[in-house]
Write a protein that holds these residues in place. Structure first.
Motif, PDB file in Angstrom:
ATOM      1  N   LEU A  32       4.886 -15.999  31.094  1.00 37.62           N
ATOM      2  CA  LEU A  32       4.480 -14.814  31.605  1.00 37.62           C
ATOM      3  C   LEU A  32       3.804 -14.651  32.824  1.00 37.62           C
ATOM      4  O   LEU A  32       4.182 -14.090  33.872  1.00 37.62           O
ATOM      5  CB  LEU A  32       3.725 -14.030  30.464  1.00 37.62           C
ATOM      6  N   GLU A  33       2.641 -15.517  32.874  1.00 36.29           N
ATOM      7  CA  GLU A  33       1.937 -15.443  34.025  1.00 36.29           C
ATOM      8  C   GLU A  33       2.535 -16.272  35.386  1.00 36.29           C
ATOM      9  O   GLU A  33       2.486 -15.818  36.376  1.00 36.29           O
ATOM     10  CB  GLU A  33       0.562 -16.320  34.013  1.00 36.29           C
ATOM     11  N   LYS A  34       3.498 -17.295  35.166  1.00 32.33           N
ATOM     12  CA  LYS A  34       4.129 -18.012  36.073  1.00 32.33           C
ATOM     13  C   LYS A  34       5.520 -17.529  36.439  1.00 32.33           C
ATOM     14  O   LYS A  34       6.066 -17.992  37.271  1.00 32.33           O
ATOM     15  CB  LYS A  34       4.209 -19.620  36.033  1.00 32.33           C
ATOM     16  N   GLU A  35       6.065 -16.488  35.742  1.00 33.06           N
ATOM     17  CA  GLU A  35       7.321 -16.125  35.825  1.00 33.06           C
ATOM     18  C   GLU A  35       8.326 -17.045  35.656  1.00 33.06           C
ATOM     19  O   GLU A  35       9.335 -17.096  36.404  1.00 33.06           O
ATOM     20  CB  GLU A  35       7.464 -15.171  37.260  1.00 33.06           C
ATOM     21  N   ARG A  36       8.239 -17.904  34.510  1.00 33.89           N
ATOM     22  CA  ARG A  36       9.067 -19.006  34.540  1.00 33.89           C
ATOM     23  C   ARG A  36      10.014 -18.695  33.036  1.00 33.89           C
ATOM     24  O   ARG A  36       9.542 -18.096  32.278  1.00 33.89           O
ATOM     25  CB  ARG A  36       8.421 -20.322  34.327  1.00 33.89           C
ATOM     26  N   ARG A  37      10.902 -19.636  32.945  1.00 31.83           N
ATOM     27  CA  ARG A  37      11.799 -19.406  31.697  1.00 31.83           C
ATOM     28  C   ARG A  37      11.356 -20.398  30.845  1.00 31.83           C
ATOM     29  O   ARG A  37      10.908 -21.535  31.383  1.00 31.83           O
ATOM     30  CB  ARG A  37      13.287 -19.525  32.015  1.00 31.83           C
ATOM     31  N   ILE A  38      11.208 -20.199  29.650  1.00 33.71           N
ATOM     32  CA  ILE A  38      10.907 -21.238  28.759  1.00 33.71           C
ATOM     33  C   ILE A  38      12.044 -21.353  27.614  1.00 33.71           C
ATOM     34  O   ILE A  38      12.842 -20.355  27.356  1.00 33.71           O
ATOM     35  CB  ILE A  38       9.536 -20.978  28.038  1.00 33.71           C
ATOM     36  N   ARG A  39      11.930 -22.243  26.584  1.00 31.30           N
ATOM     37  CA  ARG A  39      12.725 -22.331  25.596  1.00 31.30           C
ATOM     38  C   ARG A  39      12.350 -22.161  24.389  1.00 31.30           C
ATOM     39  O   ARG A  39      11.090 -22.650  23.988  1.00 31.30           O
ATOM     40  CB  ARG A  39      13.500 -23.870  25.477  1.00 31.30           C
ATOM     41  N   VAL A  40      12.683 -21.122  23.676  1.00 33.08           N
ATOM     42  CA  VAL A  40      12.377 -21.010  22.193  1.00 33.08           C
ATOM     43  C   VAL A  40      12.959 -20.852  21.107  1.00 33.08           C
ATOM     44  O   VAL A  40      14.413 -20.944  21.169  1.00 33.08           O
ATOM     45  CB  VAL A  40      11.649 -19.410  22.488  1.00 33.08           C
ATOM     46  N   LEU A  42       9.401 -19.365  16.396  1.00 29.85           N
ATOM     47  CA  LEU A  42       8.865 -20.608  15.698  1.00 29.85           C
ATOM     48  C   LEU A  42       8.573 -21.831  16.457  1.00 29.85           C
ATOM     49  O   LEU A  42       7.793 -22.601  15.997  1.00 29.85           O
ATOM     50  CB  LEU A  42      10.358 -21.076  14.831  1.00 29.85           C
ATOM     51  N   ALA A  43       9.014 -21.915  17.671  1.00 30.64           N
ATOM     52  CA  ALA A  43       8.575 -23.101  18.719  1.00 30.64           C
ATOM     53  C   ALA A  43       8.915 -22.707  19.883  1.00 30.64           C
ATOM     54  O   ALA A  43       9.831 -22.007  20.579  1.00 30.64           O
ATOM     55  CB  ALA A  43       9.377 -24.392  18.281  1.00 30.64           C
ATOM     56  N   CYS A  44       8.326 -23.356  20.857  1.00 34.10           N
ATOM     57  CA  CYS A  44       8.373 -23.099  22.380  1.00 34.10           C
ATOM     58  C   CYS A  44       8.362 -24.414  23.059  1.00 34.10           C
ATOM     59  O   CYS A  44       7.629 -25.513  22.758  1.00 34.10           O
ATOM     60  CB  CYS A  44       7.180 -22.214  22.956  1.00 34.10           C
ATOM     61  N   ASP A  45       8.932 -24.535  24.470  1.00 37.16           N
ATOM     62  CA  ASP A  45       9.025 -25.757  24.976  1.00 37.16           C
ATOM     63  C   ASP A  45       9.253 -25.228  26.377  1.00 37.16           C
ATOM     64  O   ASP A  45      10.053 -24.113  26.775  1.00 37.16           O
ATOM     65  CB  ASP A  45       9.909 -26.850  24.534  1.00 37.16           C
ATOM     66  N   TYR A  46       9.202 -26.272  27.386  1.00 35.89           N
ATOM     67  CA  TYR A  46       9.490 -25.920  28.856  1.00 35.89           C
ATOM     68  C   TYR A  46      11.128 -25.911  28.775  1.00 35.89           C
ATOM     69  O   TYR A  46      11.822 -26.752  28.239  1.00 35.89           O
ATOM     70  CB  TYR A  46       9.013 -27.152  29.790  1.00 35.89           C
ATOM     71  N   ALA A  47      11.760 -24.935  29.870  1.00 35.93           N
ATOM     72  CA  ALA A  47      13.076 -24.978  30.030  1.00 35.93           C
ATOM     73  C   ALA A  47      13.355 -26.349  30.471  1.00 35.93           C
ATOM     74  O   ALA A  47      12.657 -26.953  31.428  1.00 35.93           O
ATOM     75  CB  ALA A  47      13.447 -23.648  30.868  1.00 35.93           C
ATOM     76  N   ARG A  48      14.910 -26.625  30.626  1.00 33.94           N
ATOM     77  CA  ARG A  48      15.323 -27.646  31.384  1.00 33.94           C
ATOM     78  C   ARG A  48      15.106 -27.691  32.886  1.00 33.94           C
ATOM     79  O   ARG A  48      15.008 -26.679  33.394  1.00 33.94           O
ATOM     80  CB  ARG A  48      16.847 -27.887  31.432  1.00 33.94           C
ATOM     81  N   GLY A  49      14.550 -28.867  33.364  1.00 36.28           N
ATOM     82  CA  GLY A  49      14.173 -28.818  34.692  1.00 36.28           C
ATOM     83  C   GLY A  49      12.496 -28.525  35.301  1.00 36.28           C
ATOM     84  O   GLY A  49      11.978 -28.766  35.889  1.00 36.28           O
TER      85      GLY A  49
END
Length: 69
Positions: A9-17, A57-64
């Protein structure tokens, strides 16, 4: 987990959930539009949906993305 949601949200980045969506466990790369105490609003592609925070259920950084500036 909320750390990743706040980061996105703060960095306006995508994440994998990994989340429960329409009764199915699914994995999506999303953008966080809004984070509240009990729910989150996500955008996957052009689809926007709001769901209870418990359904994420879980979150992680998106590819790259490694969380570095």
């Amino acid at each position: 987990m909320t750390r990743f949601l706040r980061y996105a949200l703060e960095k306006e980045r995508r994440i994998r959930v990994v989340l429960m969506l329409e009764g199915q466990i699914t994995q999506r790369t999303v953008r966080v539009l809004r984070l509240e105490e009990n729910r989150v609003t996500l955008m996957a592609g052009k689809r926007t949906f709001t769901l209870p925070l418990a359904d994420v259920l879980a979150c992680d950084y998106a590819r790259g993305d490694h969380g570095e500036e």
